[in-house]
Enzyme design. Structure first.
Site, short mmCIF file in Angstrom:
data_model
loop_
_atom_site.label_atom_id
_atom_site.label_comp_id
_atom_site.label_asym_id
_atom_site.label_seq_id
_atom_site.Cartn_x
_atom_site.Cartn_y
_atom_site.Cartn_z
N ALA A 70 33.75 -6.26 -10.76
CA ALA A 70 32.80 -5.51 -9.93
C ALA A 70 32.36 -6.38 -8.76
O ALA A 70 32.64 -7.58 -8.73
CB ALA A 70 31.58 -5.11 -10.76
N LYS A 71 31.68 -5.80 -7.83
CA LYS A 71 31.04 -6.57 -6.75
C LYS A 71 29.97 -5.68 -6.15
O LYS A 71 30.04 -4.45 -6.22
CB LYS A 71 32.06 -6.94 -5.66
CG LYS A 71 31.69 -8.21 -4.92
CD LYS A 71 32.03 -9.43 -5.73
CE LYS A 71 31.62 -10.71 -5.04
NZ LYS A 71 32.16 -11.89 -5.71
#
Ligand code: NAD
Length: 430
Positions: free
Chosen positions: A119-120
């Site tokens: 994720a980011k």
């Protein structure tokens, strides 16, 4: 079903936008998927993010006005476990960039075989122009707006560009207030006093030191006295430089935003770190002679560690690189178009998704410690990190030999193979 006809060609050609991180990452993904003969359905699954959140974040500013900031959180793939990835506060944040970084996290966690997806997140803002109060209100509101995905079992953020331990502490507190109890494992990179892991701050630089040592052994280059150049002297670069010097290497040049310094006899790294502590930037540091940022990258050296930004080695300067080994401390410092130039020159590139995976590995250790409620000594953390990095370097090298490809392609192949294997086992829920 094969992928013939569905893939982008191997040679990206001039049409590839060298500055676009998503295109650059996907170029490598496509090449690895093609070599693996990944079936077309899985290819489509892995080429698309699972979930993208775009949110507007209203914040009461100190001057009484309400400002609205744009925020993102992208969960790229969660087949192997909770999504994991940092949050950056920067004016340059875009959905494309956050998505590319989320995909990178997916492959990185798979390369070092930790049970996380990728994720980011990011908020478009100028954090240095915000007061502490504004920064806290922005962080808490952003956290609330992505609350439905956050959680130790679902999505675990960490610091990234312009976010730090304090911001992680606010995220943890905001989440815990909503849950009505303290949840340390919702975020990593926390202060040690509230559940952070010993050794986390140094973990990325330590991981770089470990894989550089493995690479030099593989290439039969003696460690002692071999020359290293480090671009970027922040968290990653300064720790990598210090640990490589402690291993007997000669750090001949370092650089930061303000420029570089060069000393053929070896920079005393502790002196440069002390200078930065007092003066913030390297400019004027007496540990070496001034040297431009561009020249630093092109110096003759055994090892070059780009540990600042993405896209610093491009098709323009790749022909001038003289290092034998590049260990990518930053995410994406070499563009896809520069890859083949470096390969033709015989440069041994340790790709970002392996070289800088020490950080996420100790983030995983932090999450494990939080969930177990039992904290490890720094020696235990460092030893477990060493095991993971050395095992992962060996895994990637074996893949490279087996498929006769460079380390970057091998790392992507290994990662895709691991993520795809889980998708096959789980099947598609309908
Ligand atoms: P940081 O902000 O602590 O340091 C960045 C350094 O790069 C600073 O010294 C800055 O002055 C320098 N820099 C900026 N522009 C430059 C330029 N044009 N030329 C030379 N130097 C320049 O950041 P960090 O945490 O050390 O991260 C560096 C890179 O490593 C980023 O790409 C980040 O995404 C990546 N990374 C960090 C971690 C981590 O654990 N911190 C983990 C994996 C990857």
């Amino acid at each position: 079903m094969g992928l013939a006809g569905t893939m982008t060609p191997r040679d990206p050609g001039p049409a590839l936008n060298e500055d676009n991180p998503f295109e650059g990452m996907m170029q490598r993904f496509d090449r690895a998927a093609e070599l693996l003969s990944l079936d077309a359905g899985l290819y489509r699954v892995l080429r698309n993010p699972e979930k993208q959140i775009i949110t507007s974040i209203p914040v009461h500013m100190d001057n009484g006005e309400v400002e609205v900031f744009r925020g993102y959180r992208v969960l790229y793939n969660t087949s192997r476990g909770p999504a994991k990835g940092g949050i950056r506060f920067d004016m340059g944040v875009t959905l494309d960039e956050v998505t590319a970084l989320a995909a990178w996290m997916t492959w990185k966690c798979a390369v070092v075989d930790i049970p996380f997806g990728g994720a980011k997140g990011g908020v478009v803002c100028e954090p240095y122009r915000l007061s502490m109060g504004e920064l806290e209100r922005l962080t808490r509101r952003y956290t609330t707006s992505i609350l439905e995905v956050l959680g130790p079992e679902s999505d675990v953020p960490a610091p990234d560009v312009n976010t730090n331990e304090q911001i992680m502490a606010w995220i943890m507190d905001t989440y815990s207030m909503h849950k009505r109890h303290t949840v340390t494992a919702v975020v990593t990179g926390k202060p040690i006093a509230m559940g952070g892991s010993r050794g986390r701050r140094e973990a990325t630089g330590r991981g770089i030191m470990l894989v550089v040592k493995e690479a030099l052994r593989e290439l039969r280059i003696p460690l002692n006295g071999s020359k290293v150049v480090v671009q970027g002297f922040g968290n990653v670069g300064s720790v990598a430089a210090q640990l490589l010097a402690e291993e007997g290497m000669t750090v001949v040049a370092i650089s930061d935003k303000s420029g570089g310094i060069y000393n053929p006899n070896g920079i005393y790294v502790a002196e440069a770190i002390e200078w930065i502590r007092k003066n913030r930037f390297l400019e004027g540091c007496p540990a070496g002679d001034p040297c431009s940022n561009e020249a630093v990258l092109e110096l003759e050296a055994d090892v070059l560690v780009p540990a600042a930004l993405e896209n610093v080695i491009t098709r323009k300067n790749a022909p001038n690189i003289r290092a034998k080994v590049i260990a990518e401390g930053a995410n994406g410092p070499v563009t896809a178009l520069a890859d083949s130039i470096l390969e033709d020159k015989g440069i041994f590139v340790i790709p970002d998704i392996l070289a800088n995976a020490g950080g996420v590995t100790v983030s995983y250790f932090e999450w494990v410690q939080n969930r177990g409620g039992y904290y490890w000594s720094e020696d235990v953390v460092n030893e477990r990190l060493r095991e993971v990095m050395i095992r992962s370097f060996g895994d990637v090298l074996r893949y490279a030999r087996l498929h006769n490809v460079n380390l970057r392609t091998a790392a992507y192949m290994l990662a895709i193979d691991r993520v795809a294997a889980v998708h096959r086992l789980r099947g598609i829920y309908a």
